[in-house]
Design an enzyme around this catalytic site. Structure first.
Site, PDB file in Angstrom:
ATOM      1  N   ARG A  25       0.819  -1.222   0.000  1.00  0.00           N
ATOM      2  CA  ARG A  25       0.000   0.000   0.000  1.00  0.00           C
ATOM      3  C   ARG A  25       0.850   1.268   0.000  1.00  0.00           C
ATOM      4  NH1 ARG A  25      -3.251  -1.331   5.223  1.00  0.00           N
ATOM      5  NH2 ARG A  25      -1.079  -1.778   5.685  1.00  0.00           N
TER       6      ARG A  25
ATOM      7  N   LYS B 169      17.352 -25.649   2.529  1.00  0.00           N
ATOM      8  CA  LYS B 169      18.739 -25.651   2.993  1.00  0.00           C
ATOM      9  C   LYS B 169      19.540 -26.750   2.291  1.00  0.00           C
ATOM     10  CE  LYS B 169      17.868 -23.589   7.475  1.00  0.00           C
ATOM     11  NZ  LYS B 169      18.746 -22.408   7.383  1.00  0.00           N
TER      12      LYS B 169
ATOM     13  N   HIS C 276      11.234 -22.703   4.634  1.00  0.00           N
ATOM     14  CA  HIS C 276      12.601 -22.449   4.159  1.00  0.00           C
ATOM     15  C   HIS C 276      13.591 -23.501   4.653  1.00  0.00           C
ATOM     16  CE1 HIS C 276      12.798 -20.319   8.019  1.00  0.00           C
ATOM     17  NE2 HIS C 276      14.096 -20.552   7.975  1.00  0.00           N
TER      18      HIS C 276
ATOM     19  N   LYS D 131      13.553 -20.964  22.345  1.00  0.00           N
ATOM     20  CA  LYS D 131      14.154 -19.640  22.190  1.00  0.00           C
ATOM     21  C   LYS D 131      15.023 -19.326  23.391  1.00  0.00           C
ATOM     22  CE  LYS D 131      10.871 -17.515  19.117  1.00  0.00           C
ATOM     23  NZ  LYS D 131      11.869 -17.414  18.049  1.00  0.00           N
TER      24      LYS D 131
ATOM     25  N   ASP E 278       4.686 -22.710  15.921  1.00  0.00           N
ATOM     26  CA  ASP E 278       5.629 -21.898  15.153  1.00  0.00           C
ATOM     27  C   ASP E 278       6.768 -22.731  14.557  1.00  0.00           C
ATOM     28  OD1 ASP E 278       6.405 -19.242  14.301  1.00  0.00           O
ATOM     29  OD2 ASP E 278       8.130 -19.448  15.620  1.00  0.00           O
TER      30      ASP E 278
ATOM     31  N   HIS F  25       8.611 -26.754  10.582  1.00  0.00           N
ATOM     32  CA  HIS F  25      10.027 -27.031  10.314  1.00  0.00           C
ATOM     33  C   HIS F  25      10.475 -28.404  10.841  1.00  0.00           C
ATOM     34  CE1 HIS F  25      10.060 -22.941   9.134  1.00  0.00           C
ATOM     35  NE2 HIS F  25      10.175 -22.422  10.329  1.00  0.00           N
TER      36      HIS F  25
ATOM     37  N   LYS G 117       4.595 -19.336   5.870  1.00  0.00           N
ATOM     38  CA  LYS G 117       4.015 -19.736   7.138  1.00  0.00           C
ATOM     39  C   LYS G 117       3.593 -18.478   7.908  1.00  0.00           C
ATOM     40  CE  LYS G 117       7.409 -19.716  10.730  1.00  0.00           C
ATOM     41  NZ  LYS G 117       8.229 -20.333  11.713  1.00  0.00           N
TER      42      LYS G 117
HETATM   43  P1  NAP Z   1       5.539  -7.125   7.526  1.00  0.00           P
HETATM   44  O1  NAP Z   1       6.914  -6.632   7.740  1.00  0.00           O
HETATM   45  O2  NAP Z   1       4.458  -6.681   8.456  1.00  0.00           O
HETATM   46  O3  NAP Z   1       5.122  -6.738   6.044  1.00  0.00           O
HETATM   47  C1  NAP Z   1       3.811  -6.849   5.564  1.00  0.00           C
HETATM   48  C2  NAP Z   1       3.749  -6.323   4.153  1.00  0.00           C
HETATM   49  O4  NAP Z   1       2.403  -6.414   3.706  1.00  0.00           O
HETATM   50  C3  NAP Z   1       4.173  -4.869   4.029  1.00  0.00           C
HETATM   51  O5  NAP Z   1       4.883  -4.725   2.823  1.00  0.00           O
HETATM   52  C4  NAP Z   1       2.842  -4.132   3.954  1.00  0.00           C
HETATM   53  O6  NAP Z   1       3.027  -2.938   3.288  1.00  0.00           O
HETATM   54  C5  NAP Z   1       2.019  -5.141   3.150  1.00  0.00           C
HETATM   55  N1  NAP Z   1       0.575  -4.989   3.334  1.00  0.00           N
HETATM   56  C6  NAP Z   1      -0.111  -4.924   4.493  1.00  0.00           C
HETATM   57  N2  NAP Z   1      -1.426  -4.749   4.257  1.00  0.00           N
HETATM   58  C7  NAP Z   1      -1.571  -4.708   2.919  1.00  0.00           C
HETATM   59  C8  NAP Z   1      -2.678  -4.542   2.059  1.00  0.00           C
HETATM   60  N3  NAP Z   1      -3.921  -4.370   2.503  1.00  0.00           N
HETATM   61  N4  NAP Z   1      -2.461  -4.543   0.730  1.00  0.00           N
HETATM   62  C9  NAP Z   1      -1.220  -4.692   0.226  1.00  0.00           C
HETATM   63  N5  NAP Z   1      -0.127  -4.856   0.990  1.00  0.00           N
HETATM   64  C10 NAP Z   1      -0.303  -4.860   2.323  1.00  0.00           C
HETATM   65  O7  NAP Z   1       5.466  -8.717   7.534  1.00  0.00           O
HETATM   66  P2  NAP Z   1       6.651  -9.744   7.184  1.00  0.00           P
HETATM   67  O8  NAP Z   1       7.416 -10.006   8.417  1.00  0.00           O
HETATM   68  O9  NAP Z   1       7.366  -9.302   5.974  1.00  0.00           O
HETATM   69  O10 NAP Z   1       5.829 -11.083   6.904  1.00  0.00           O
HETATM   70  C11 NAP Z   1       5.131 -11.313   5.691  1.00  0.00           C
HETATM   71  C12 NAP Z   1       4.592 -12.747   5.716  1.00  0.00           C
HETATM   72  O11 NAP Z   1       5.695 -13.651   5.814  1.00  0.00           O
HETATM   73  C13 NAP Z   1       3.700 -13.062   6.916  1.00  0.00           C
HETATM   74  O12 NAP Z   1       2.753 -14.016   6.522  1.00  0.00           O
HETATM   75  C14 NAP Z   1       4.659 -13.702   7.915  1.00  0.00           C
HETATM   76  O13 NAP Z   1       4.004 -14.558   8.802  1.00  0.00           O
HETATM   77  C15 NAP Z   1       5.556 -14.470   6.974  1.00  0.00           C
HETATM   78  N6  NAP Z   1       6.882 -14.765   7.501  1.00  0.00           N
HETATM   79  C16 NAP Z   1       7.749 -13.756   7.807  1.00  0.00           C
HETATM   80  C17 NAP Z   1       9.015 -14.057   8.271  1.00  0.00           C
HETATM   81  C18 NAP Z   1      10.003 -12.967   8.578  1.00  0.00           C
HETATM   82  O14 NAP Z   1      11.153 -13.306   8.863  1.00  0.00           O
HETATM   83  N7  NAP Z   1       9.634 -11.710   8.529  1.00  0.00           N
HETATM   84  C19 NAP Z   1       9.413 -15.391   8.438  1.00  0.00           C
HETATM   85  C20 NAP Z   1       8.503 -16.406   8.108  1.00  0.00           C
HETATM   86  C21 NAP Z   1       7.257 -16.072   7.631  1.00  0.00           C
HETATM   87  P3  NAP Z   1       1.995  -1.701   3.428  1.00  0.00           P
HETATM   88  O15 NAP Z   1       1.692  -1.524   4.884  1.00  0.00           O
HETATM   89  O16 NAP Z   1       2.715  -0.553   2.821  1.00  0.00           O
HETATM   90  O17 NAP Z   1       0.801  -2.093   2.650  1.00  0.00           O
END
Ligand code: NAP
Length: 484
Positions: free
Chosen positions: A51, A182, A178, A331, A235, A240, A148
């Site tokens: 967004r 590996k 992921h 953790k 989690d 995993h 996930k």
């Molecule tokens: P994040 O940092 O909160 O990022 C969320 C993204 O979604 C942002 O780019 C946000 O940008 C966008 N977004 C939110 N609402 C939206 C909407 N209505 N329309 C379009 N875009 C929207 O989350 P994240 O940590 O990257 O995680 C993303 C996914 O990966 C989640 O399902 C999480 O569980 C999974 N995951 C993450 C990690 C990790 O290491 N971070 C590891 C495993 C899994 P805007 O607010 O600008 O829209």
């Protein structure tokens, strides 16, 4: 030494959530490394969508900073970074509104590979799938990649699968774990099924037990709110550790093809026995003088969510009947390590007499850090003084074997994204696998909720609660040390 890089077909990869943490820390730096390795075709494009009100240059600046911080590539110069950034476009899109969709539809090219990475909250998966369909973005060969958590129980996982199945066939859905990307995990399959040496011993007749440990030194970090609703079981174990268990325990597939491999993994999950509550230990890290405890970290003084779990399970089939599988993850433990340890049984009779002691062969498969495998073998202690026995490691550390070339081994995300572009689902979870994993997990969680079980405290920097050690002691075994 390292295998050739085989370029993939031309593609448009749309990253929904392109400004988020996962995209910036893992996906984009990973794609940059693939670009540097020459795997991305000249015309391939990456389209960021979120967004945030940015233009393509604004997003490129953001990605440039992320590459500098997270990519760990030092062979690519500024000109290469610029060339990579020129592949990037950005569209401001709202998954829940009409904003940006027409522009995205215009931008995505026809007749090439399309991949849509849903790097957003799972609550948006349905909206994204609906709108891609509505705006006719992509085609029947387009792929979607989802992260996930894939549900928080069987019911929600089924709902999520049904949501995606409305517009996408199972062959188009890539559920990422992921851990499966590996290098060592794939090497595990190579070692098991590419050698005659191990497979004849790979059963309850010769294996005493198997341990799978994923230990982290970090706490819940900024994810406290999410983590507290989830806990270590949801989690880590359901996904995993379960995937690692499947790969170590599955029957040899007839071919290294996606459905052949996934059919065998599914059989393992379905053969998992329910876990006796006496063989589950849940823990929560406690306070030390300067470090806060779990409950402070998640902002809930009464939280009963586990930041550690150890459990014992069995697989009811001919190969594994009677061999316990011990899983452990937590953790704020002593060291960061992920490893699988296969402990073989003692030799049936010691010709060297009781003073030589008992020695068992141990195969240690390290996923991180320092990916590699070690096989412990028993030899004679060198020198005079009679027949004294000694366990020594036959070490196969990738870093040592491959030297500098280790830097060219793609990390898990890079490899998996390229597999998506190639259309290879082998290392992705199928919908029925995920549901079967929840079907095993749900009763375990329901059990401790019914019993109002309170997790045992453990010290930050320790190996987890005492009870986890006791659980092993009762079985006449011990955990392998947690060390880097
Ligand atoms: P994040 O940092 O909160 O990022 C969320 C993204 O979604 C942002 O780019 C946000 O940008 C966008 N977004 C939110 N609402 C939206 C909407 N209505 N329309 C379009 N875009 C929207 O989350 P994240 O940590 O990257 O995680 C993303 C996914 O990966 C989640 O399902 C999480 O569980 C999974 N995951 C993450 C990690 C990790 O290491 N971070 C590891 C495993 C899994 P805007 O607010 O600008 O829209």
């Amino acid at each position: 030494m390292v295998s050739r890089v085989i370029p993939v077909d031309d593609f448009d990869l749309v990253i929904f959530g392109g400004t988020g943490d996962l995209a910036q820390r893992k996906i984009l730096p990973g794609l940059y490394r693939r670009f540097c390795s020459g795997q991305m075709p000249e015309s391939a494009r990456i389209i960021g969508a979120a967004r945030a009100d940015l233009d393509s240059n604004g997003w490129r600046d953001m990605v440039r900073a992320s590459i500098a911080e997270f990519s760990s590539v030092n062979r690519c110069d500024d000109a290469r970074i610029d060339a990579f950034l020129m592949r990037l476009e950005y569209v401001s899109v709202d998954a829940r509104g009409e904003n940006g969709w027409k522009e995205l539809a215009r931008l995505v090219r026809k007749d090439i590979v399309h991949a849509f990475y849903f790097s957003v909250s799972p609550s948006l998966f349905g909206d994204l799938a609906d709108r891609l369909y509505l705006h006719k973005i992509g085609n029947s060969d387009s792929r979607i990649v989802v992260e996930k958590p894939f549900g928080r129980d069987l019911k929600s996982a089924k709902e999520l699968n049904a949501t995606l199945a409305k517009h996408f066939d199972e062959t188009q859905i890539y559920r990422i774990d992921h851990y499966l990307g590996k290098e060592t995990v794939q090497n595990l399959m190579a070692v098991r099924f590419g050698n005659i040496l191990f497979e004849p011993l790979w059963n309850s007749q010769y294996v005493d037990h198997i341990q799978i440990t994923v230990a982290e030194t970090v706490g819940v970090g900024g994810r406290g709110e999410y983590y507290d609703k989830s806990g270590a079981m949801r989690d880590m174990v359901q996904n995993h550790l379960m995937q690692l268990l499947c790969l170590i325990a599955m029957e040899p597939p007839s071919r290294f093809e996606p459905d052949e491999v996934r059919d065998e993994k599914l059989k393992v999950i379905r053969a998992l026995e329910p876990v006796d509550p006496h063989h589950i230990v849940r823990g929560q890290y406690g306070p030390t003088d300067e470090k806060p405890d779990y409950r402070e970290d998640v902002g809930d003084a009464r939280s009963r969510t586990e930041s550690f779990i150890a459990l014992r399970t069995h697989i009811s089939n001919w190969r594994w009947a009677g061999t316990p599988f011990y899983l452990r993850t937590g953790k704020k433990l002593k060291a960061r390590t992920s490893e699988i340890v296969v402990v073989f049984k003692d030799a049936p009779h010691s010709i060297f007499g009781p003073e030589a002691g008992t020695h068992s062969n141990i195969l240690r498969i390290r996923l991180q850090p320092n990916e590699g495998m070690t096989l412990g073998v028993t030899i004679k202690e060198p020198g005079p003084g009679g027949m004294r026995l000694l366990d020594v490691p036959l070490d196969m550390s990738f870093a040592e074997t491959l030297g500098d070339d280790i830097a060219d081994i793609p990390d898990a995300y890079e490899r998996l994204i390229m597999d998506v572009i190639r259309g290879n689902q082998t290392l992705f979870m199928r919908g029925d696998e995920v549901e079967a994993a929840w079907a095993w997990t749900d009763p375990i969680i329901e059990g401790w909720e019914r019993r109002h079980d309170v997790p045992k405290p453990y010290d930050v920097g320790s190996t987890g609660p005492e009870d986890a050690l006791m659980m092993m002691h009762r079985d006449g075994r011990r955990w392998r040390e947690i060390k880097e």
